[in-house]
Motif scaffolding. Structure first.
Motif, short mmCIF file in Angstrom:
data_model
loop_
_atom_site.label_atom_id
_atom_site.label_comp_id
_atom_site.label_asym_id
_atom_site.label_seq_id
_atom_site.Cartn_x
_atom_site.Cartn_y
_atom_site.Cartn_z
N LYS A 5 16.87 29.39 37.67
CA LYS A 5 16.64 30.81 37.41
C LYS A 5 17.85 31.63 37.89
CE LYS A 5 11.66 31.08 37.33
NZ LYS A 5 10.46 31.72 37.89
N ASP A 6 18.40 31.27 39.02
CA ASP A 6 19.59 31.99 39.50
C ASP A 6 20.76 31.83 38.54
OD1 ASP A 6 18.24 32.86 41.72
OD2 ASP A 6 19.00 31.24 43.03
N PHE A 7 20.95 30.59 38.06
CA PHE A 7 22.03 30.34 37.08
C PHE A 7 21.79 31.15 35.82
CE2 PHE A 7 23.80 27.98 33.49
CZ PHE A 7 25.13 27.91 33.89
N TYR A 8 20.55 31.15 35.35
CA TYR A 8 20.22 31.90 34.14
C TYR A 8 20.44 33.39 34.36
CZ TYR A 8 17.63 33.94 30.30
OH TYR A 8 17.28 34.69 29.21
N ASN A 9 19.96 33.91 35.45
CA ASN A 9 20.10 35.34 35.71
C ASN A 9 21.56 35.74 35.90
OD1 ASN A 9 17.38 35.88 35.54
ND2 ASN A 9 17.01 35.53 37.71
N LYS A 10 22.36 34.85 36.45
CA LYS A 10 23.74 35.19 36.74
C LYS A 10 24.63 35.08 35.50
CE LYS A 10 27.32 34.28 40.12
NZ LYS A 10 27.70 33.49 41.28
N TYR A 11 24.47 34.00 34.72
CA TYR A 11 25.40 33.74 33.62
C TYR A 11 24.80 33.90 32.22
CZ TYR A 11 28.22 31.69 37.32
OH TYR A 11 28.93 31.50 38.45
N LEU A 12 23.55 33.64 32.05
CA LEU A 12 22.98 33.58 30.70
C LEU A 12 21.99 34.69 30.38
CD1 LEU A 12 22.30 29.75 30.52
CD2 LEU A 12 24.28 30.98 29.68
N SER A 13 21.74 35.58 31.25
CA SER A 13 20.72 36.60 31.00
C SER A 13 21.11 37.55 29.87
CB SER A 13 20.42 37.39 32.27
OG SER A 13 21.59 38.06 32.70
N TRP A 14 22.39 37.73 29.65
CA TRP A 14 22.84 38.64 28.60
C TRP A 14 22.69 38.03 27.21
CZ3 TRP A 14 26.85 37.09 25.48
CH2 TRP A 14 27.58 35.99 25.93
N ILE A 15 22.48 36.71 27.15
CA ILE A 15 22.37 36.05 25.85
C ILE A 15 20.95 36.20 25.31
CG2 ILE A 15 22.50 33.86 24.62
CD1 ILE A 15 24.62 32.97 26.53
N ASN A 16 20.87 36.78 24.16
CA ASN A 16 19.61 36.91 23.46
C ASN A 16 19.34 35.59 22.73
OD1 ASN A 16 17.43 37.75 22.00
ND2 ASN A 16 18.40 39.63 21.25
N ILE A 17 18.11 35.27 22.48
CA ILE A 17 17.77 34.02 21.79
C ILE A 17 18.36 33.99 20.39
CG2 ILE A 17 15.55 34.81 20.90
CD1 ILE A 17 16.27 31.31 22.22
N TYR A 18 18.46 35.13 19.75
CA TYR A 18 19.03 35.19 18.41
C TYR A 18 20.52 34.88 18.43
CZ TYR A 18 14.60 37.40 17.39
OH TYR A 18 13.27 37.66 17.27
N TRP A 19 21.21 35.40 19.44
CA TRP A 19 22.63 35.09 19.59
C TRP A 19 22.83 33.61 19.86
CZ3 TRP A 19 26.48 37.78 17.95
CH2 TRP A 19 26.37 39.15 17.84
N LEU A 20 21.97 33.05 20.69
CA LEU A 20 22.08 31.63 21.03
C LEU A 20 21.89 30.76 19.79
CD1 LEU A 20 22.40 29.57 23.30
CD2 LEU A 20 19.93 29.62 23.57
N VAL A 21 20.89 31.07 18.99
CA VAL A 21 20.65 30.31 17.76
C VAL A 21 21.82 30.46 16.80
CG1 VAL A 21 19.18 30.16 15.71
CG2 VAL A 21 18.15 30.35 17.98
N THR A 22 22.36 31.67 16.69
CA THR A 22 23.51 31.91 15.81
C THR A 22 24.73 31.13 16.26
OG1 THR A 22 22.66 34.12 15.35
CG2 THR A 22 24.97 33.70 14.81
N ILE A 23 25.00 31.14 17.56
CA ILE A 23 26.15 30.42 18.09
C ILE A 23 26.00 28.93 17.88
CG2 ILE A 23 27.35 29.82 20.23
CD1 ILE A 23 26.82 32.74 21.12
#
Length: 101
Positions: A5-23
């Motif tokens: 959760k800390d890793f997600y909140n620190k580095y990946l929280s700005w990534i939306n699921i739609y952006w992730l799927v697109t990338i």
């Protein structure tokens, strides 16, 4: 679990699921399969080399066509060709063949 959760909140929280799927979709499209960027580059290289080969053979065809027309129309050209290629000679002359070692 808190580390994730800390890793997600620190580095990946700005990534939306739609952006992730697109990338992920773009990454898979450009790196795998027959239409990857590398395969397209290789196909373009092959096309360029084949076009260069076509150009070379067209030039060879033009040169050989001119030679063939010269042989059909010019008696002296035919005689010169026979002397050079088949080592033919006139009855009153001698031909010496020198081979390099």
């Amino acid at each position: 679990m808190s580390r994730i959760k800390d890793f997600y909140n620190k580095y990946l929280s700005w990534i939306n699921i739609y952006w992730l799927v697109t990338i992920v979709f773009l990454a898979l499209t450009f790196t795998t399969g027959d239409s990857s960027l590398y395969q397209r580059y290789m196909y373009d290289e092959k096309i360029r080399s084949l076009e260069k080969e076509i150009k070379h053979y067209k030039e060879e065809i033009e040169i050989n066509t001119k030679k063939l027309n010269d042989l059909h129309t010019d008696k002296e050209g035919l005689e010169r060709f026979a002397r050079e290629e088949y080592f033919m000679k006139k009855p009153d002359e001698d031909v010496y063949i020198i081979k390099n070692k």
